[in-house]
Enzyme design. Structure first.
Site, PDB file in Angstrom:
ATOM      1  N   LYS A 134       0.870  -1.183   0.000  1.00  0.00           N
ATOM      2  CA  LYS A 134       0.000   0.000   0.000  1.00  0.00           C
ATOM      3  C   LYS A 134       0.899   1.223   0.000  1.00  0.00           C
ATOM      4  CE  LYS A 134      -4.436   0.977   0.217  1.00  0.00           C
ATOM      5  NZ  LYS A 134      -5.591   0.147  -0.182  1.00  0.00           N
ATOM      6  N   ASP A 183      -7.041   4.135  -4.518  1.00  0.00           N
ATOM      7  CA  ASP A 183      -7.709   4.016  -3.217  1.00  0.00           C
ATOM      8  C   ASP A 183      -8.318   5.409  -2.995  1.00  0.00           C
ATOM      9  OD1 ASP A 183      -7.878   2.042  -0.732  1.00  0.00           O
ATOM     10  OD2 ASP A 183      -7.493   3.995   0.137  1.00  0.00           O
TER      11      ASP A 183
HETATM   12  P1  NDP Z   1     -12.947   7.742  -3.042  1.00  0.00           P
HETATM   13  O1  NDP Z   1     -11.863   8.720  -2.838  1.00  0.00           O
HETATM   14  O2  NDP Z   1     -13.484   7.520  -4.396  1.00  0.00           O
HETATM   15  O3  NDP Z   1     -14.189   8.100  -2.105  1.00  0.00           O
HETATM   16  C1  NDP Z   1     -14.050   8.175  -0.727  1.00  0.00           C
HETATM   17  C2  NDP Z   1     -15.386   8.563  -0.121  1.00  0.00           C
HETATM   18  O4  NDP Z   1     -15.312   8.409   1.286  1.00  0.00           O
HETATM   19  C3  NDP Z   1     -15.767  10.002  -0.369  1.00  0.00           C
HETATM   20  O5  NDP Z   1     -17.160  10.120  -0.386  1.00  0.00           O
HETATM   21  C4  NDP Z   1     -15.167  10.694   0.835  1.00  0.00           C
HETATM   22  O6  NDP Z   1     -15.764  11.950   1.159  1.00  0.00           O
HETATM   23  C5  NDP Z   1     -15.412   9.692   1.919  1.00  0.00           C
HETATM   24  N1  NDP Z   1     -14.382   9.830   2.946  1.00  0.00           N
HETATM   25  C6  NDP Z   1     -13.051   9.706   2.784  1.00  0.00           C
HETATM   26  N2  NDP Z   1     -12.401   9.928   3.920  1.00  0.00           N
HETATM   27  C7  NDP Z   1     -13.343  10.223   4.830  1.00  0.00           C
HETATM   28  C8  NDP Z   1     -13.313  10.538   6.198  1.00  0.00           C
HETATM   29  N3  NDP Z   1     -12.143  10.629   6.858  1.00  0.00           N
HETATM   30  N4  NDP Z   1     -14.492  10.737   6.819  1.00  0.00           N
HETATM   31  C9  NDP Z   1     -15.675  10.662   6.149  1.00  0.00           C
HETATM   32  N5  NDP Z   1     -15.771  10.367   4.843  1.00  0.00           N
HETATM   33  C10 NDP Z   1     -14.621  10.142   4.200  1.00  0.00           C
HETATM   34  O7  NDP Z   1     -12.397   6.393  -2.413  1.00  0.00           O
HETATM   35  P2  NDP Z   1     -12.903   4.883  -2.647  1.00  0.00           P
HETATM   36  O8  NDP Z   1     -14.359   4.860  -2.883  1.00  0.00           O
HETATM   37  O9  NDP Z   1     -11.992   4.269  -3.621  1.00  0.00           O
HETATM   38  O10 NDP Z   1     -12.570   4.230  -1.224  1.00  0.00           O
HETATM   39  C11 NDP Z   1     -13.510   4.127  -0.167  1.00  0.00           C
HETATM   40  C12 NDP Z   1     -13.089   3.034   0.792  1.00  0.00           C
HETATM   41  O11 NDP Z   1     -13.008   1.791   0.088  1.00  0.00           O
HETATM   42  C13 NDP Z   1     -11.708   3.212   1.443  1.00  0.00           C
HETATM   43  O12 NDP Z   1     -11.741   2.669   2.728  1.00  0.00           O
HETATM   44  C14 NDP Z   1     -10.801   2.350   0.555  1.00  0.00           C
HETATM   45  O13 NDP Z   1      -9.651   1.945   1.250  1.00  0.00           O
HETATM   46  C15 NDP Z   1     -11.739   1.194   0.284  1.00  0.00           C
HETATM   47  N6  NDP Z   1     -11.418   0.369  -0.877  1.00  0.00           N
HETATM   48  C16 NDP Z   1     -11.300   0.911  -2.120  1.00  0.00           C
HETATM   49  C17 NDP Z   1     -11.020   0.109  -3.202  1.00  0.00           C
HETATM   50  C18 NDP Z   1     -10.967   0.635  -4.587  1.00  0.00           C
HETATM   51  O14 NDP Z   1     -10.859  -0.167  -5.506  1.00  0.00           O
HETATM   52  N7  NDP Z   1     -11.074   1.935  -4.813  1.00  0.00           N
HETATM   53  C19 NDP Z   1     -10.791  -1.335  -3.032  1.00  0.00           C
HETATM   54  C20 NDP Z   1     -11.012  -1.831  -1.695  1.00  0.00           C
HETATM   55  C21 NDP Z   1     -11.302  -0.981  -0.667  1.00  0.00           C
HETATM   56  P3  NDP Z   1     -14.984  13.310   0.861  1.00  0.00           P
HETATM   57  O15 NDP Z   1     -15.092  13.500  -0.622  1.00  0.00           O
HETATM   58  O16 NDP Z   1     -15.691  14.346   1.661  1.00  0.00           O
HETATM   59  O17 NDP Z   1     -13.566  13.114   1.303  1.00  0.00           O
HETATM   60  O1  2IT Z   2      -7.886  -1.662  -0.713  1.00  0.00           O
HETATM   61  C1  2IT Z   2      -7.813  -2.165  -1.848  1.00  0.00           C
HETATM   62  O2  2IT Z   2      -7.935  -3.380  -2.020  1.00  0.00           O
HETATM   63  C2  2IT Z   2      -7.597  -1.267  -2.991  1.00  0.00           C
HETATM   64  N1  2IT Z   2      -7.556  -0.060  -2.803  1.00  0.00           N
HETATM   65  C3  2IT Z   2      -7.415  -1.840  -4.368  1.00  0.00           C
HETATM   66  C4  2IT Z   2      -6.027  -2.349  -4.561  1.00  0.00           C
HETATM   67  C5  2IT Z   2      -5.684  -2.761  -5.964  1.00  0.00           C
HETATM   68  O3  2IT Z   2      -4.506  -3.071  -6.158  1.00  0.00           O
HETATM   69  O4  2IT Z   2      -6.545  -2.807  -6.839  1.00  0.00           O
END
Ligand code: NDP
Ligand code: 2IT
Length: 450
Positions: A131, A171
């Protein structure tokens, strides 16, 4: 061995982890949960104990820390911190996302890298865990500022990564735009076109379904859990937090499968739409968040629904909760409220969104609780499929990738069931931790003390 003896071992192990990694609270939290599941298993399988697998798996193979200088639109010099945690490469190249968010620090990225090792193993694909990221805040920055930042970030990172070494992805704060800028700079520095990042655009090596994969996968996982009770998502009311990549595509899939999503949020507050966020409203959210980069409050203004400033959606009555924003966004009280209001499925799209106290509430209540490392593994699984397609210089159709994703989510569910089945319920926490551990631990044993 008695439960008390296990507890004592967990405490002693955690005391060593805390002493070695001071101040890294989220890392301690993630390791503690895994140690609770694994210590009893390791007692029954002493080969892992003798080789100190648990101690080794909790220590990153390598941590890279670097300076990211860049110039903003006003001509001022800015400096951010850059990180890549190369946690474990026993079963494949390091693999895991990059997070750009002002809260990023070493402890957060180590927790994410640690979780990634188990998650990637559960996908059944050959990927190690890593990461990285930066404390850079993309909010309010111009596209040019984001590009200059990404180019500076990659100017150091490029020497540490590669398609057979370490393959980053997105992420929080890193989506298609950022992956494009990062890939462009890598290609320029190395003079090679290769699958060094996943989440790429379709025209330049990206996999179909990768943007959708995490949200779709977490929905498929909820469906698998519901199946164990002869039920399905159809007709269920679903509360979702976040409104980014994972939240958007979870909303799309839940709606497609006949469920009703009634909430979305961002770090400012949440919206509650009793009628459900249908296809047209979701298209509005996607434009608002991905193009306009606006706030979720604007949804409430447009559709005349409730907006709760500074709050999370866990007080809303629902059958299924999908925390899809960030770590520790559901605490003990939230978990109790959810269950009191009838929620009996939690499928975590985010990484570690529930505090340890909240997890305790789920386990005591024996609800269907899918922890992030199992439920959100669809994203990295399709990243693994993107790596395969890049190696083959070939691409699968949407249907082929979606079919493989569904198969993988079913396999992950089966592993959780195999290792987590208890008398009258499935403990998916134990199932995911032990299921993810075995393959990595056996590979580490086979490869000697490295
Ligand atoms: P994005 O940046 O696309 O979206 C994040 C969302 O979460 C936004 O709505 C954001 O609001 C909100 N958010 C972020 N930080 C905070 C906080 N501290 N408090 C409240 N709201 C918050 O990220 P993703 O959708 O990609 O990721 C979301 C979650 O999913 C994370 O935990 C990530 O680790 C996990 N994840 C993502 C993967 C991926 O493929 N993208 C894979 C597996 C897990 P704001 O715009 O106001 O910051
Ligand atoms: O938390 C996760 O699994 C991710 N943000 C995706 C990682 C990846 O390599 O696609």
């Amino acid at each position: 061995m008695s439960n008390n003896a296990y507890d004592k071992q967990v405490q002693e192990f955690m005391a060593r982890i805390k002493a070695k990694n001071p101040g890294e609270d989220e890392f301690h939290q993630a390791v503690h949960e895994v140690a609770e599941s694994l210590i009893p298993y390791i007692e029954e399988n002493p080969q892992y104990k003798e080789a100190k697998i648990l101690e080794r798996i909790a220590e990153p193979e390598r941590v890279i820390l670097f300076r990211i200088p860049w110039v903003d639109d006003k001509g001022e010099v800015q400096v951010n911190k850059g990180y890549r945690i190369e946690m474990n490469s026993a079963i494949g190249p390091y693999k895991g996302g990059l997070r750009f968010h002002p809260t990023v620090n070493l402890g957060i990225l180590k927790f994410l890298a640690f979780e990634q090792v188990f998650k990637n193993s559960l996908t059944t694909l050959p990927m190690g865990g890593g990461k990285g990221g930066s404390d850079f805040d993309p909010k309010g920055k111009s596209d040019n500022e984001v590009m200059r930042f990404c180019q500076s970030f990659m100017t150091e990172l490029f020497r540490h990564i590669g398609p057979n070494t370490d393959v980053p992805a997105g992420d929080i704060g890193v989506g298609g735009r950022e992956i494009g800028f990062l890939f462009g700079q890598y290609k320029r520095l190395r003079n090679e076109f290769t699958g060094v990042l996943t989440g790429k655009g379709r025209e330049w090596g990206g996999s179909l379904i990768r943007p959708e994969a995490t949200g779709y996968g977490a929905t498929y996982f909820a469906e698998e859990m519901l199946k164990t009770r002869g039920e399905s998502i159809k007709g269920k009311t679903v509360a979702i937090s976040g409104s980014g990549n994972v939240a958007q595509f979870a909303t799309e899939k839940v709606t497609e499968m006949g469920g009703k999503v009634v909430t979305l949020s961002d770090s400012s507050g949440f919206i509650y739409d009793k009628d459900g966020i249908d296809e047209e409203k979701l298209a509005y959210v996607m434009h608002l968040k991905n193009v306009k980069r606006g706030r979720i409050r604007e949804y409430a203004d447009k559709y005349g629904v409730e907006y709760h400033e500074g709050k999370r959606p866990w007080g809303i009555k629902c059958d299924v909760a999908m925390p899809n924003a960030t770590q520790n966004e559901i605490n003990e009280e939230d978990a109790k409220t959810l269950i009191k209001n009838g929620c009996y499925v939690v499928s975590e799209g985010a990484n570690m969104p529930s505090t340890p106290e909240a997890v305790e509430v789920y386990l005591e209540s024996k609800i269907l609780y899918g922890p992030g490392k199992a439920a959100n593994a669809g994203g990295v699984a399709v990243s693994g499929l993107e790596m395969s397609q890049n190696s083959l210089r070939f691409s699968w159709t949407r249907e082929e990738v979606d079919e493989k994703l569904q198969r993988i989510m079913k396999d992950i569910h089966a592993q959780c069931e195999k290792f987590g089945k208890e008398e009258d319920f499935i403990n998916y926490v134990k199932g995911a931790n032990v299921g993810g551990f075995v393959k990595v631990a056996d590979a580490m044993l086979a490869q000697g003390i490295v």
